[in-house]
Design a protein around this motif. Sequence first.
Motif, PDB file in Angstrom:
ATOM      1  N   PHE A  39      16.155  -2.867  -7.553  1.00 47.25           N
ATOM      2  CA  PHE A  39      15.011  -2.528  -6.706  1.00 47.25           C
ATOM      3  C   PHE A  39      15.050  -3.338  -5.407  1.00 47.25           C
ATOM      4  N   GLY A  40      15.395  -4.616  -5.516  1.00 47.06           N
ATOM      5  CA  GLY A  40      15.475  -5.460  -4.326  1.00 47.06           C
ATOM      6  C   GLY A  40      16.513  -4.973  -3.338  1.00 47.06           C
ATOM      7  N   HIS A  41      17.673  -4.534  -3.842  1.00 47.19           N
ATOM      8  CA  HIS A  41      18.705  -3.979  -2.958  1.00 47.19           C
ATOM      9  C   HIS A  41      18.232  -2.683  -2.306  1.00 47.19           C
ATOM     10  N   ASP A  42      17.594  -1.815  -3.106  1.00 52.07           N
ATOM     11  CA  ASP A  42      17.151  -0.522  -2.577  1.00 52.07           C
ATOM     12  C   ASP A  42      16.133  -0.679  -1.453  1.00 52.07           C
ATOM     13  N   HIS A  43      15.328  -1.746  -1.504  1.00 48.41           N
ATOM     14  CA  HIS A  43      14.249  -1.922  -0.528  1.00 48.41           C
ATOM     15  C   HIS A  43      14.511  -3.073   0.441  1.00 48.41           C
ATOM     16  N   HIS A  44      15.774  -3.544   0.460  1.00 49.68           N
ATOM     17  CA  HIS A  44      16.197  -4.554   1.445  1.00 49.68           C
ATOM     18  C   HIS A  44      15.268  -5.775   1.443  1.00 49.68           C
ATOM     19  N   PHE A  45      15.113  -6.342   0.264  1.00 43.97           N
ATOM     20  CA  PHE A  45      14.246  -7.524   0.142  1.00 43.97           C
ATOM     21  C   PHE A  45      14.708  -8.674   1.034  1.00 43.97           C
ATOM     22  N   GLU A  46      16.010  -8.726   1.333  1.00 42.92           N
ATOM     23  CA  GLU A  46      16.498  -9.824   2.153  1.00 42.92           C
ATOM     24  C   GLU A  46      15.955  -9.782   3.582  1.00 42.92           C
ATOM     25  N   LYS A  47      15.402  -8.627   3.980  1.00 38.84           N
ATOM     26  CA  LYS A  47      14.864  -8.492   5.338  1.00 38.84           C
ATOM     27  C   LYS A  47      13.335  -8.631   5.391  1.00 38.84           C
ATOM     28  N   ILE A  48      12.723  -8.905   4.251  1.00 44.42           N
ATOM     29  CA  ILE A  48      11.255  -8.995   4.202  1.00 44.42           C
ATOM     30  C   ILE A  48      10.836 -10.450   4.381  1.00 44.42           C
ATOM     31  N   ASN A  49       9.985 -10.687   5.379  1.00 46.62           N
ATOM     32  CA  ASN A  49       9.534 -12.047   5.680  1.00 46.62           C
ATOM     33  C   ASN A  49       8.031 -12.238   5.538  1.00 46.62           C
ATOM     34  N   ASN A  50       7.276 -11.146   5.486  1.00 43.27           N
ATOM     35  CA  ASN A  50       5.825 -11.283   5.414  1.00 43.27           C
ATOM     36  C   ASN A  50       5.213 -10.037   4.764  1.00 43.27           C
ATOM     37  N   VAL A  51       3.892 -10.018   4.676  1.00 44.24           N
ATOM     38  CA  VAL A  51       3.191  -8.918   4.007  1.00 44.24           C
ATOM     39  C   VAL A  51       3.443  -7.596   4.726  1.00 44.24           C
ATOM     40  N   LEU A  52       3.395  -7.599   6.056  1.00 45.84           N
ATOM     41  CA  LEU A  52       3.588  -6.366   6.810  1.00 45.84           C
ATOM     42  C   LEU A  52       4.992  -5.796   6.590  1.00 45.84           C
ATOM     43  N   ASP A  53       5.998  -6.659   6.596  1.00 52.19           N
ATOM     44  CA  ASP A  53       7.374  -6.204   6.316  1.00 52.19           C
ATOM     45  C   ASP A  53       7.433  -5.540   4.944  1.00 52.19           C
ATOM     46  N   TYR A  54       6.808  -6.196   3.995  1.00 51.90           N
ATOM     47  CA  TYR A  54       6.835  -5.685   2.625  1.00 51.90           C
ATOM     48  C   TYR A  54       6.197  -4.302   2.550  1.00 51.90           C
ATOM     49  N   GLN A  55       5.032  -4.145   3.163  1.00 56.17           N
ATOM     50  CA  GLN A  55       4.322  -2.865   3.080  1.00 56.17           C
ATOM     51  C   GLN A  55       5.071  -1.748   3.809  1.00 56.17           C
ATOM     52  N   LYS A  56       5.857  -2.104   4.818  1.00 58.58           N
ATOM     53  CA  LYS A  56       6.661  -1.094   5.509  1.00 58.58           C
ATOM     54  C   LYS A  56       7.834  -0.619   4.649  1.00 58.58           C
ATOM     55  N   ARG A  57       8.384  -1.525   3.833  1.00 59.50           N
ATOM     56  CA  ARG A  57       9.598  -1.200   3.096  1.00 59.50           C
ATOM     57  C   ARG A  57       9.349  -0.719   1.668  1.00 59.50           C
ATOM     58  N   VAL A  58       8.210  -1.079   1.100  1.00 62.90           N
ATOM     59  CA  VAL A  58       7.933  -0.740  -0.302  1.00 62.90           C
ATOM     60  C   VAL A  58       6.738   0.199  -0.364  1.00 62.90           C
ATOM     61  N   PRO A  59       6.946   1.477  -0.677  1.00 65.45           N
ATOM     62  CA  PRO A  59       5.814   2.412  -0.736  1.00 65.45           C
ATOM     63  C   PRO A  59       4.986   2.228  -2.007  1.00 65.45           C
ATOM     64  N   LEU A  60       3.801   2.798  -1.993  1.00 69.76           N
ATOM     65  CA  LEU A  60       2.974   2.817  -3.200  1.00 69.76           C
ATOM     66  C   LEU A  60       3.650   3.688  -4.256  1.00 69.76           C
ATOM     67  N   ARG A  61       3.581   3.244  -5.492  1.00 67.42           N
ATOM     68  CA  ARG A  61       4.113   4.015  -6.612  1.00 67.42           C
ATOM     69  C   ARG A  61       3.117   3.983  -7.766  1.00 67.42           C
ATOM     70  N   ARG A  62       3.312   4.908  -8.704  1.00 72.31           N
ATOM     71  CA  ARG A  62       2.584   4.900  -9.959  1.00 72.31           C
ATOM     72  C   ARG A  62       3.586   4.702 -11.095  1.00 72.31           C
ATOM     73  N   TYR A  63       3.044   4.469 -12.287  1.00 69.96           N
ATOM     74  CA  TYR A  63       3.902   4.231 -13.444  1.00 69.96           C
ATOM     75  C   TYR A  63       4.950   5.327 -13.594  1.00 69.96           C
ATOM     76  N   GLU A  64       4.540   6.581 -13.440  1.00 64.68           N
ATOM     77  CA  GLU A  64       5.458   7.702 -13.607  1.00 64.68           C
ATOM     78  C   GLU A  64       6.614   7.648 -12.615  1.00 64.68           C
ATOM     79  N   ASP A  65       6.351   7.142 -11.408  1.00 67.22           N
ATOM     80  CA  ASP A  65       7.407   7.014 -10.403  1.00 67.22           C
ATOM     81  C   ASP A  65       8.446   5.978 -10.820  1.00 67.22           C
ATOM     82  N   PHE A  66       7.952   4.808 -11.308  1.00 66.26           N
ATOM     83  CA  PHE A  66       8.887   3.778 -11.770  1.00 66.26           C
ATOM     84  C   PHE A  66       9.713   4.304 -12.943  1.00 66.26           C
ATOM     85  N   LEU A  67       9.052   5.019 -13.850  1.00 66.70           N
ATOM     86  CA  LEU A  67       9.743   5.548 -15.017  1.00 66.70           C
ATOM     87  C   LEU A  67      10.864   6.495 -14.596  1.00 66.70           C
TER      88      LEU A  67
END
Length: 512
Positions: free
Chosen positions: A46-74
């Motif tokens: 998951f970290g590779h898919d969402h480029h965690f190495e480029k996330i430095n703050n809350v705004l970066d995180y919210q731009k790169r990681v969309p909202l999901r539900r349990y069914e999406d993770f599954l």
Amino acid sequence: MRLPDGTPLLRLYAERRQRHLEQLDPAAAQAQELRQLIAQARRTRFGHDHHFEKINNVLDYQKRVPLRRYEDFLAEYWRLPFPVLTDVTWPGRIPFFALSSGTTTGATKTIPVSRAMVRANRRAALEVLVWHLASRPHGRPLAGKTLILGGSTALTRLATGVYSGDLSGIAAKTIPFWARPYTLPGTEIALLADWDEKLERIARTAIHEPIRVLSGTPSWLILLFERILALKGDKGPAFPELELLIHGGVAFAPYADRFADYLCATGAATREVYAASEGFIAVADRGPGEGLRLLPDNGIFFEFVPVEELSSPRPTRHWLGNLETGIPYAVVLSSNAGIWSDVIGDTVRFVDRHPPRLLVTGRLSYMMSAFGEHLTGEEIEQAVLEAAQKLEMQIIDFSMGAEFPSGPGAKGRHIYIIECGRPPPAPETRQALAGRFSVHIDDTLMERNADYREHRRNDIQLDVPRVILVDPGTFADWLRGRGRLGGQNKVPRVINDQALFADLKRHVLCSK
């Protein structure tokens, strides 16, 4: 034989923790928590898919990681490698999966629980005792035993080192060795899956134990109190040494009068917790109804999305740095068990920002709009509780659903099935009382919800609601018949599933 009183050590921890919380900046703590979570999960899939190495703050995180539900993770991450999730959304192998059935509606979910989450849940449990001692400095919660009324602690082995089961079973398997002598029920009873047998054996054991702390879902705790009092012949309080009752899972208000009767002899305090299968979220640090204090530094990063925006393409994602009070929010979690911006289905409303305190207002599924009336679970629950208070009635539980028009010219309406406290109203007065109950609910909802008022105008689109009053034990019998009695199973307040609501109505009619 009495165990050593562990309260003095607990008091030292509580004093240190309170000093820390007094100096804590909740928003800064949350930003730090997010940085730590991202750093730990950077090398996961998951970290590779969402480029965690480029996330430095809350705004970066919210731009790169969309909202999901349990069914999406599954579908996207968990189903294919299940049950062995290694470095998928959290580093290492996930050792546990919590089976989250919640209410009688919906399919069972298997929620990942990492060892880091187990430790976080333990710290959160201590937080409850921290605030108990803050309000009662001379309390001695560890001078006796703690009884946890949960589901079966039996776990199913899914793979080498991987187990699934009730969250209480996971907690029991991972409880520290030093805490085991202080905790009830014992292993033999805790493993029982049959709820009726389990309740009976817990009651017979608890009579002889110095219970200082009691924890569970209110509806099931009431059954335990009733069984113990029956065994004792109503001689004295059910738990003579009880000083703290911890509750959560459902709103406490419908049960408050009953517990006031049970607890008056010992003066035991009540303290609410907000613990989801996805993580331990908040604890009451003040009195009942004053909000639950969010845990900002315990392995979870919180986001809050206005409920009305949840279905929009780009919903606003608030966090502790910019949330507002009074807004109905959907709860979104990122945790040290590998869920990321997960919409868990709960709704809350904040009453304070510094420190952050919230009220749990329901579930996203606990909304009724079968006819376009847009009633929230909070509005429905308040209307029922206020009607009960006006009529000076004790109620145990309730569910509501919709009845659709049966033919030309017919109108739809809501049906409320309300379980009365003891003693239930006499048969000859029950119908009249149900009619008055209906009027109070209807008036309250028309006053507070413009959409409902418009649909009820002149009884053209929506008929007056029907209230059915049922005897104590009706919902327990229904849940027993569905194999959902006890543990974390709860009576659904709002049932939108027509087949499920029809099943409940059939049960009510057959039990009369």
